[in-house]
Scaffold this motif. Sequence first.
Motif, PDB file in Angstrom:
ATOM      1  N   GLN A   2       0.848  -1.211   0.000  1.00  0.00           N
ATOM      2  CA  GLN A   2       0.000   0.000   0.000  1.00  0.00           C
ATOM      3  C   GLN A   2       0.867   1.239   0.000  1.00  0.00           C
ATOM      4  OE1 GLN A   2      -2.586  -0.358   3.447  1.00  0.00           O
ATOM      5  NE2 GLN A   2      -4.240  -1.134   2.166  1.00  0.00           N
ATOM      6  N   LEU A   3       0.391   2.271  -0.688  1.00  0.00           N
ATOM      7  CA  LEU A   3       1.012   3.579  -0.663  1.00  0.00           C
ATOM      8  C   LEU A   3       0.025   4.554  -0.053  1.00  0.00           C
ATOM      9  CD1 LEU A   3       2.726   3.856  -4.180  1.00  0.00           C
ATOM     10  CD2 LEU A   3       3.648   2.936  -2.055  1.00  0.00           C
ATOM     11  N   GLN A   4       0.444   5.249   0.981  1.00  0.00           N
ATOM     12  CA  GLN A   4      -0.419   6.207   1.661  1.00  0.00           C
ATOM     13  C   GLN A   4       0.193   7.590   1.523  1.00  0.00           C
ATOM     14  OE1 GLN A   4      -3.454   5.550   3.206  1.00  0.00           O
ATOM     15  NE2 GLN A   4      -3.594   7.792   3.239  1.00  0.00           N
ATOM     16  N   ALA A   5      -0.514   8.446   0.789  1.00  0.00           N
ATOM     17  CA  ALA A   5      -0.038   9.813   0.571  1.00  0.00           C
ATOM     18  C   ALA A   5      -0.789  10.778   1.465  1.00  0.00           C
ATOM     19  CB  ALA A   5      -0.216  10.205  -0.885  1.00  0.00           C
ATOM     20  N   SER A   6      -0.111  11.852   1.837  1.00  0.00           N
ATOM     21  CA  SER A   6      -0.730  12.874   2.672  1.00  0.00           C
ATOM     22  C   SER A   6      -0.050  14.212   2.437  1.00  0.00           C
ATOM     23  CB  SER A   6      -0.623  12.480   4.145  1.00  0.00           C
ATOM     24  OG  SER A   6       0.737  12.385   4.536  1.00  0.00           O
ATOM     25  N   GLY A  14       2.826  31.483  -3.687  1.00  0.00           N
ATOM     26  CA  GLY A  14       4.035  31.806  -2.944  1.00  0.00           C
ATOM     27  C   GLY A  14       4.220  30.985  -1.688  1.00  0.00           C
ATOM     28  N   GLY A  15       3.195  30.244  -1.321  1.00  0.00           N
ATOM     29  CA  GLY A  15       3.257  29.437  -0.117  1.00  0.00           C
ATOM     30  C   GLY A  15       3.951  28.107  -0.329  1.00  0.00           C
ATOM     31  N   SER A  16       3.935  27.292   0.715  1.00  0.00           N
ATOM     32  CA  SER A  16       4.625  25.997   0.704  1.00  0.00           C
ATOM     33  C   SER A  16       3.716  24.895   1.207  1.00  0.00           C
ATOM     34  CB  SER A  16       5.879  26.050   1.580  1.00  0.00           C
ATOM     35  OG  SER A  16       6.806  27.006   1.113  1.00  0.00           O
ATOM     36  N   LEU A  17       3.965  23.711   0.706  1.00  0.00           N
ATOM     37  CA  LEU A  17       3.323  22.489   1.182  1.00  0.00           C
ATOM     38  C   LEU A  17       4.351  21.376   1.131  1.00  0.00           C
ATOM     39  CD1 LEU A  17      -0.207  22.371  -0.526  1.00  0.00           C
ATOM     40  CD2 LEU A  17       0.263  22.627   1.910  1.00  0.00           C
ATOM     41  N   ARG A  18       4.127  20.383   1.973  1.00  0.00           N
ATOM     42  CA  ARG A  18       4.987  19.202   1.964  1.00  0.00           C
ATOM     43  C   ARG A  18       4.121  17.964   1.819  1.00  0.00           C
ATOM     44  NH1 ARG A  18      10.291  18.526   3.473  1.00  0.00           N
ATOM     45  NH2 ARG A  18      10.960  16.403   3.997  1.00  0.00           N
ATOM     46  N   VAL A  77       8.761   8.776   0.877  1.00  0.00           N
ATOM     47  CA  VAL A  77       9.246   9.803  -0.046  1.00  0.00           C
ATOM     48  C   VAL A  77       8.453  11.073   0.217  1.00  0.00           C
ATOM     49  CG1 VAL A  77       7.693   9.023  -1.900  1.00  0.00           C
ATOM     50  CG2 VAL A  77       9.713  10.413  -2.453  1.00  0.00           C
ATOM     51  N   ASP A  78       9.167  12.185   0.295  1.00  0.00           N
ATOM     52  CA  ASP A  78       8.554  13.480   0.545  1.00  0.00           C
ATOM     53  C   ASP A  78       8.804  14.410  -0.630  1.00  0.00           C
ATOM     54  OD1 ASP A  78       9.296  13.666   4.122  1.00  0.00           O
ATOM     55  OD2 ASP A  78       7.805  12.532   2.988  1.00  0.00           O
ATOM     56  N   LEU A  79       7.888  15.358  -0.785  1.00  0.00           N
ATOM     57  CA  LEU A  79       8.055  16.405  -1.790  1.00  0.00           C
ATOM     58  C   LEU A  79       7.804  17.740  -1.114  1.00  0.00           C
ATOM     59  CD1 LEU A  79       8.606  16.903  -4.845  1.00  0.00           C
ATOM     60  CD2 LEU A  79       6.127  17.073  -5.121  1.00  0.00           C
ATOM     61  N   TYR A 109       3.732   0.905  -8.328  1.00  0.00           N
ATOM     62  CA  TYR A 109       2.509   1.103  -7.555  1.00  0.00           C
ATOM     63  C   TYR A 109       2.203   2.606  -7.471  1.00  0.00           C
ATOM     64  CZ  TYR A 109       3.040  -3.722  -5.985  1.00  0.00           C
ATOM     65  OH  TYR A 109       3.139  -5.081  -5.947  1.00  0.00           O
ATOM     66  N   TRP A 110       0.909   2.911  -7.362  1.00  0.00           N
ATOM     67  CA  TRP A 110       0.449   4.297  -7.274  1.00  0.00           C
ATOM     68  C   TRP A 110      -0.275   4.537  -5.952  1.00  0.00           C
ATOM     69  CZ3 TRP A 110       1.516   7.991 -10.910  1.00  0.00           C
ATOM     70  CH2 TRP A 110       1.978   7.542 -12.143  1.00  0.00           C
ATOM     71  N   GLY A 111      -0.042   5.715  -5.390  1.00  0.00           N
ATOM     72  CA  GLY A 111      -0.817   6.148  -4.240  1.00  0.00           C
ATOM     73  C   GLY A 111      -2.184   6.649  -4.669  1.00  0.00           C
ATOM     74  N   GLN A 112      -3.005   7.004  -3.695  1.00  0.00           N
ATOM     75  CA  GLN A 112      -4.395   7.354  -3.974  1.00  0.00           C
ATOM     76  C   GLN A 112      -4.574   8.775  -4.485  1.00  0.00           C
ATOM     77  OE1 GLN A 112      -3.019   7.588  -1.027  1.00  0.00           O
ATOM     78  NE2 GLN A 112      -4.098   9.037   0.298  1.00  0.00           N
TER      79      GLN A 112
END
Length: 120
Positions: A2-6, A14-18, A77-79, A109-112
């Motif tokens: 399973q791949l769990q993305a969040s 101009g903002g940020s997300l991880r 893995v993070d972005l 495999y792909w996350g949701q």
Amino acid sequence: VQLQASGGGLVQPGGSLRLSCAASGSIFSIRRMGWYRQAPGKQRELVSSITADGNTNYADSVNGRFTISRDNAKNTVDLQMNSLKPEDTAVYYCNVELLSAFSSRYLTYWGQGTQVTVSS
């Protein structure tokens, strides 16, 4: 497997997300990990990828703004996405190429998918 993305959400320009993605299950080895995105009406495209030994690849549109990283011990893995633009709005999918107990070869495999919206 399973791949769990969040980590998606709404952010101003101009903002940020991880984003984070964790792979779990009977995993023997992970070769490549990456992130793709798909905006409405567009094809899914590669954003960034990273190999097991840390070699990275970025789409021209995000180079210098996004940083990919991975933790081989945790199978994550993070972005990190900085200086976000409205054109970064899309559903982001993690993508992992791995060898599991259920196959004798590496499979992808792909996350949701997690929604990222950049808007004021």
